[in-house]
Design an enzyme around this catalytic site. Structure first.
Site, PDB file in Angstrom:
ATOM      1  N   PRO A 124       0.770  -1.246   0.000  1.00  0.00           N
ATOM      2  CA  PRO A 124       0.000   0.000   0.000  1.00  0.00           C
ATOM      3  C   PRO A 124       0.806   1.304   0.000  1.00  0.00           C
ATOM      4  CG  PRO A 124       0.008  -0.950   2.183  1.00  0.00           C
ATOM      5  CD  PRO A 124       0.722  -1.928   1.294  1.00  0.00           C
ATOM      6  N   CYS A 125       1.482   1.564  -1.099  1.00  0.00           N
ATOM      7  CA  CYS A 125       2.245   2.813  -1.222  1.00  0.00           C
ATOM      8  C   CYS A 125       1.313   4.030  -1.211  1.00  0.00           C
ATOM      9  CB  CYS A 125       3.116   2.795  -2.476  1.00  0.00           C
ATOM     10  SG  CYS A 125       2.241   2.462  -4.013  1.00  0.00           S
TER      11      CYS A 125
END
Length: 161
Positions: A124-125
C-alpha cells in the site's frame, strides 16, 4: 507452467484496467493502466489474487494473503516490507516511514523506493502522504491515491437533522 513462465492478465477495476503478473513464486506486478484490453480468461495462477483485489475494490477485504514476489534492490524490498505494516485505513508520512526503517535522513531514498513499488494496492504505497497531510506523488495519479484512501477510510455522512 515452468517456474520461469510468468502469466499476465488484465481486468477492469474502478481505477482503470489492472495488469497483474506472476508465477508460482508469487505476484510480481500489479499496476493500473488508463486503457487496454481485458483478458478473456484469468490464468489459474493469478485467479486468487484477482479475486482478492476485486473483493478489495468492493469494500469486502482489508488485506491480502496471496504470495508476493516483487523484484527490487534490498533497500527497495525493505521499504516495501515497511509499507505492508501500514494498517488498512491509516496513513503514514514519508518522514515517519523513514524513521520506522531506521534512518530519518533516507527520506528521499524511501520516497523513491515507494514510487518504484511494482505491487500497487497489495503493497500500500498509496498510504504514504506528506508530513503536512497532503497527498503527494503517486505513480498512478493523485486522483487514484485519493480514491484508494477514501475507499479505505470513508467519511461518514453527517446527519442534517
Amino acid at each position: 507452467m515452468n517456474s520461469n513462465d510468468k502469466a499476465t492478465a488484465y481486468f477492469k477495476t474502478p481505477l482503470g484496467i489492472a495488469q497483474i503478473t506472476g508465477d508460482e513464486n508469487g505476484i510480481s506486478v500489479i499496476s493500473i493502466l488508463d486503457e487496454g484490453e481485458i483478458s478473456n480468461e484469468i490464468p489459474v495462477i493469478l485467479r486468487e489474487a484477482v479475486s482478492q483485489l476485486n473483493d478489495y475494490f468492493e469494500g469486502k477485504r482489508a488485506d491480502f494473503d496471496f504470495k508476493l514476489n516483487p523484484k527490487g534492490t534490498d533497500f527497495q524490498q525493505k521499504v516495501w516490507k515497511g509499507l505492508l505494516e501500514i494498517p488498512f485505513g491509516k496513513t503514514m508520512s514519508y518522514l515517519e516511514l523513514s524513521k520506522k526503517l531506521g534512518d530519518v535522513k533516507a527520506i528521499r531514498a524511501v520516497a523513491s523506493a515507494n514510487g518504484k513499488n511494482p505491487l500497487w494496492i497489495a503493497v500500500p504505497c498509496h498510504r504514504v502522504i506528506g508530513t503536512d497531510g497532503s497527498l503527494t506523488g503517486y505513480a498512478g495519479g493523485l486522483w487514484r491515491k485519493k480514491w484508494l484512501l477514501e475507499l479505505e477510510n470513508p467519511t461518514t455522512q453527517q446527519s442534517l437533522f
